[in-house]
Design a protein around this motif. Structure first.
Motif, PDB file in Angstrom:
ATOM      1  N   SER A   1      25.843 -19.024  23.506  1.00  0.00           N
ATOM      2  CA  SER A   1      25.977 -18.711  22.079  1.00  0.00           C
ATOM      3  C   SER A   1      26.888 -19.705  21.367  1.00  0.00           C
ATOM      4  CB  SER A   1      26.499 -17.282  21.897  1.00  0.00           C
ATOM      5  OG  SER A   1      27.779 -17.118  22.472  1.00  0.00           O
ATOM      6  N   PHE A   2      28.017 -20.066  21.978  1.00  0.00           N
ATOM      7  CA  PHE A   2      28.926 -21.017  21.342  1.00  0.00           C
ATOM      8  C   PHE A   2      28.289 -22.402  21.234  1.00  0.00           C
ATOM      9  CE2 PHE A   2      32.369 -17.998  21.737  1.00  0.00           C
ATOM     10  CZ  PHE A   2      33.264 -18.386  20.761  1.00  0.00           C
ATOM     11  N   GLU A   3      27.674 -22.851  22.310  1.00  0.00           N
ATOM     12  CA  GLU A   3      27.094 -24.194  22.290  1.00  0.00           C
ATOM     13  C   GLU A   3      25.920 -24.275  21.323  1.00  0.00           C
ATOM     14  OE1 GLU A   3      25.496 -27.593  25.453  1.00  0.00           O
ATOM     15  OE2 GLU A   3      26.670 -25.880  26.141  1.00  0.00           O
ATOM     16  N   THR A   4      25.095 -23.240  21.309  1.00  0.00           N
ATOM     17  CA  THR A   4      23.957 -23.214  20.387  1.00  0.00           C
ATOM     18  C   THR A   4      24.431 -23.175  18.943  1.00  0.00           C
ATOM     19  OG1 THR A   4      22.583 -22.065  22.019  1.00  0.00           O
ATOM     20  CG2 THR A   4      21.888 -21.943  19.720  1.00  0.00           C
ATOM     21  N   ALA A   5      25.450 -22.361  18.671  1.00  0.00           N
ATOM     22  CA  ALA A   5      25.962 -22.252  17.305  1.00  0.00           C
ATOM     23  C   ALA A   5      26.518 -23.591  16.819  1.00  0.00           C
ATOM     24  CB  ALA A   5      27.046 -21.180  17.232  1.00  0.00           C
ATOM     25  N   ALA A   6      27.275 -24.281  17.673  1.00  0.00           N
ATOM     26  CA  ALA A   6      27.833 -25.580  17.285  1.00  0.00           C
ATOM     27  C   ALA A   6      26.720 -26.557  16.935  1.00  0.00           C
ATOM     28  CB  ALA A   6      28.699 -26.131  18.406  1.00  0.00           C
ATOM     29  N   THR A   7      25.646 -26.543  17.718  1.00  0.00           N
ATOM     30  CA  THR A   7      24.523 -27.462  17.481  1.00  0.00           C
ATOM     31  C   THR A   7      23.777 -27.114  16.202  1.00  0.00           C
ATOM     32  OG1 THR A   7      24.255 -27.779  19.863  1.00  0.00           O
ATOM     33  CG2 THR A   7      22.401 -28.396  18.454  1.00  0.00           C
ATOM     34  N   ILE A   8      23.480 -25.834  16.010  1.00  0.00           N
ATOM     35  CA  ILE A   8      22.733 -25.406  14.824  1.00  0.00           C
ATOM     36  C   ILE A   8      23.509 -25.718  13.551  1.00  0.00           C
ATOM     37  CG2 ILE A   8      21.885 -23.368  13.593  1.00  0.00           C
ATOM     38  CD1 ILE A   8      21.115 -22.182  16.269  1.00  0.00           C
ATOM     39  N   LEU A   9      24.837 -25.614  13.628  1.00  0.00           N
ATOM     40  CA  LEU A   9      25.666 -25.883  12.457  1.00  0.00           C
ATOM     41  C   LEU A   9      25.965 -27.364  12.269  1.00  0.00           C
ATOM     42  CD1 LEU A   9      28.176 -22.904  12.800  1.00  0.00           C
ATOM     43  CD2 LEU A   9      26.425 -23.180  11.034  1.00  0.00           C
ATOM     44  N   GLY A  10      25.355 -28.219  13.107  1.00  0.00           N
ATOM     45  CA  GLY A  10      25.455 -29.657  12.920  1.00  0.00           C
ATOM     46  C   GLY A  10      26.495 -30.358  13.757  1.00  0.00           C
ATOM     47  N   GLY A  11      27.150 -29.625  14.666  1.00  0.00           N
ATOM     48  CA  GLY A  11      28.204 -30.218  15.480  1.00  0.00           C
ATOM     49  C   GLY A  11      27.797 -30.422  16.924  1.00  0.00           C
ATOM     50  N   HIS A  12      28.800 -30.557  17.766  1.00  0.00           N
ATOM     51  CA  HIS A  12      28.583 -30.857  19.182  1.00  0.00           C
ATOM     52  C   HIS A  12      29.558 -30.044  20.010  1.00  0.00           C
ATOM     53  CE1 HIS A  12      27.872 -33.041  22.872  1.00  0.00           C
ATOM     54  NE2 HIS A  12      29.154 -33.375  22.950  1.00  0.00           N
ATOM     55  N   ALA A  13      29.108 -29.540  21.160  1.00  0.00           N
ATOM     56  CA  ALA A  13      29.960 -28.756  22.053  1.00  0.00           C
ATOM     57  C   ALA A  13      30.099 -29.460  23.394  1.00  0.00           C
ATOM     58  CB  ALA A  13      29.383 -27.357  22.254  1.00  0.00           C
ATOM     59  N   LEU A  14      31.318 -29.432  23.942  1.00  0.00           N
ATOM     60  CA  LEU A  14      31.590 -30.034  25.241  1.00  0.00           C
ATOM     61  C   LEU A  14      31.962 -28.943  26.236  1.00  0.00           C
ATOM     62  CD1 LEU A  14      33.208 -31.841  22.820  1.00  0.00           C
ATOM     63  CD2 LEU A  14      33.391 -33.404  24.746  1.00  0.00           C
ATOM     64  N   MET A  15      31.235 -28.847  27.321  1.00  0.00           N
ATOM     65  CA  MET A  15      31.529 -27.888  28.375  1.00  0.00           C
ATOM     66  C   MET A  15      32.655 -28.434  29.243  1.00  0.00           C
ATOM     67  SD  MET A  15      31.086 -25.105  29.966  1.00  0.00           S
ATOM     68  CE  MET A  15      31.268 -24.339  31.578  1.00  0.00           C
ATOM     69  N   LEU A  16      33.764 -27.706  29.325  1.00  0.00           N
ATOM     70  CA  LEU A  16      34.936 -28.135  30.081  1.00  0.00           C
ATOM     71  C   LEU A  16      35.266 -27.067  31.126  1.00  0.00           C
ATOM     72  CD1 LEU A  16      37.069 -29.334  27.018  1.00  0.00           C
ATOM     73  CD2 LEU A  16      35.623 -30.739  28.511  1.00  0.00           C
ATOM     74  N   GLY A  17      34.599 -27.148  32.260  1.00  0.00           N
ATOM     75  CA  GLY A  17      34.822 -26.190  33.330  1.00  0.00           C
ATOM     76  C   GLY A  17      36.036 -26.549  34.164  1.00  0.00           C
ATOM     77  N   SER A  18      36.344 -25.697  35.130  1.00  0.00           N
ATOM     78  CA  SER A  18      37.519 -25.915  35.974  1.00  0.00           C
ATOM     79  C   SER A  18      37.452 -27.233  36.726  1.00  0.00           C
ATOM     80  CB  SER A  18      37.664 -24.750  36.964  1.00  0.00           C
ATOM     81  OG  SER A  18      37.838 -23.530  36.284  1.00  0.00           O
ATOM     82  N   GLY A  19      36.254 -27.692  37.067  1.00  0.00           N
ATOM     83  CA  GLY A  19      36.110 -28.950  37.786  1.00  0.00           C
ATOM     84  C   GLY A  19      36.006 -30.170  36.898  1.00  0.00           C
ATOM     85  N   ASP A  20      36.065 -29.961  35.582  1.00  0.00           N
ATOM     86  CA  ASP A  20      35.881 -31.065  34.644  1.00  0.00           C
ATOM     87  C   ASP A  20      37.192 -31.601  34.070  1.00  0.00           C
ATOM     88  OD1 ASP A  20      33.045 -30.890  34.806  1.00  0.00           O
ATOM     89  OD2 ASP A  20      33.108 -29.170  33.443  1.00  0.00           O
ATOM     90  N   ILE A  21      38.206 -30.753  33.983  1.00  0.00           N
ATOM     91  CA  ILE A  21      39.475 -31.172  33.389  1.00  0.00           C
ATOM     92  C   ILE A  21      40.622 -30.833  34.341  1.00  0.00           C
ATOM     93  CG2 ILE A  21      38.687 -30.991  31.007  1.00  0.00           C
ATOM     94  CD1 ILE A  21      39.933 -28.258  30.840  1.00  0.00           C
ATOM     95  N   HIS A  22      41.809 -31.355  34.034  1.00  0.00           N
ATOM     96  CA  HIS A  22      42.970 -31.193  34.909  1.00  0.00           C
ATOM     97  C   HIS A  22      43.857 -30.025  34.533  1.00  0.00           C
ATOM     98  CE1 HIS A  22      42.617 -35.789  35.770  1.00  0.00           C
ATOM     99  NE2 HIS A  22      41.833 -35.076  36.553  1.00  0.00           N
ATOM    100  N   LEU A  23      43.368 -29.128  33.673  1.00  0.00           N
ATOM    101  CA  LEU A  23      44.172 -28.010  33.200  1.00  0.00           C
ATOM    102  C   LEU A  23      44.686 -27.168  34.365  1.00  0.00           C
ATOM    103  CD1 LEU A  23      45.256 -26.222  30.916  1.00  0.00           C
ATOM    104  CD2 LEU A  23      43.043 -25.045  30.897  1.00  0.00           C
ATOM    105  N   GLY A  24      46.008 -27.025  34.426  1.00  0.00           N
ATOM    106  CA  GLY A  24      46.622 -26.214  35.466  1.00  0.00           C
ATOM    107  C   GLY A  24      46.745 -26.893  36.808  1.00  0.00           C
ATOM    108  N   LYS A  25      46.278 -28.146  36.898  1.00  0.00           N
ATOM    109  CA  LYS A  25      46.343 -28.878  38.169  1.00  0.00           C
ATOM    110  C   LYS A  25      47.238 -30.099  37.991  1.00  0.00           C
ATOM    111  CE  LYS A  25      41.677 -27.292  39.285  1.00  0.00           C
ATOM    112  NZ  LYS A  25      40.270 -27.692  39.500  1.00  0.00           N
TER     113      LYS A  25
END
Length: 214
Positions: free
Chosen positions: A72-96
């Motif tokens: 829902s978030f990614e679709t909404a960002a696209t429909i409204l003309g923007g872009h969404a980036l998926m940042l999962g636990s294996g994608d960023i260094h948050l908390g590590k």
């Protein structure tokens, strides 16, 4: 030459507000959101959605798996003309390799909005404290030891559904809500705590009941 301000060039925005829980907004503000949501929903059915998020980026931090929230978030960002980036636990260094504070400051320089789905509400609060862009709570299952959780965006969607199916002449304040099933999950708890159902006076208070099925 002047360039339009964005999160990458203006890190000291005035009147910055995050979306952490329903209780931080007034009933009037939530009604305005419901009106806007209905307007956008009707616009999509006519293929005429305004590009309110054009040229903007949404960072989506997921420390829990999700189907509906992610899509829902990614679709909404696209429909409204923007872009969404998926940042999962294996994608960023948050908390590590990086603290919450470091990650918040880095993403604020590259994104325009950040949404977070995590176990601890406290982590979202810390992120928002160090972020210079809006932070959205996309569900937290532990609010300072209260395992009922908090899912304010789902609550908004639920309120819109209730609004669309109100009996003639009824307002949200006039209805009684019964939760059938597992009342300990974040969605019904967020709805029952929402100020949109708060009465103008004690005598007009709606009743919310919850029943947990076996």
């Amino acid at each position: 030459m002047a360039f339009q301000s964005s999160s990458a060039t203006d890190l000291h925005k005035k009147d910055l507000r995050h979306f952490m829980n329903m209780n931080q907004f007034t009933k009037e503000e939530i009604y305005q959101w419901i009106d806007l949501m209905k307007l956008l929903k009707d616009a999509r059915s006519r293929n005429a959605v305004p590009q309110l998020f054009k040229g903007k980026s949404l960072g989506m931090i997921f420390q829990q798996n999700s189907t509906r929230t992610r899509v829902s978030f990614e679709t909404a960002a696209t429909i409204l003309g923007g872009h969404a980036l998926m940042l999962g636990s294996g994608d960023i260094h948050l908390g590590k390799k990086e603290t919450v504070e470091d990650t918040a400051r880095v993403l604020a320089r590259m994104c325009d909005v950040v949404m977070i789905r995590t176990d601890k509400y406290e982590a979202i609060e810390r992120f928002a404290q160090w972020s210079s862009i809006p932070v959205i709570n996309a569900m937290s299952t532990d609010v300072y030891g209260d395992d009922t959780g908090n899912h304010p965006t789902q609550c908004l969607a639920d309120l819109l559904t209730m609004y669309e199916h109100l009996p003639n002449g009824k307002r949200l304040e006039d209805i009684h809500m019964a939760v059938v099933g597992d009342a300990s999950t974040p969605e019904p708890r967020s709805a029952m705590r929402s100020p949109s159902s708060a009465p103008s006076s004690p005598s007009s208070a709606p009743r919310a009941t919850a029943s947990r099925s076996s």
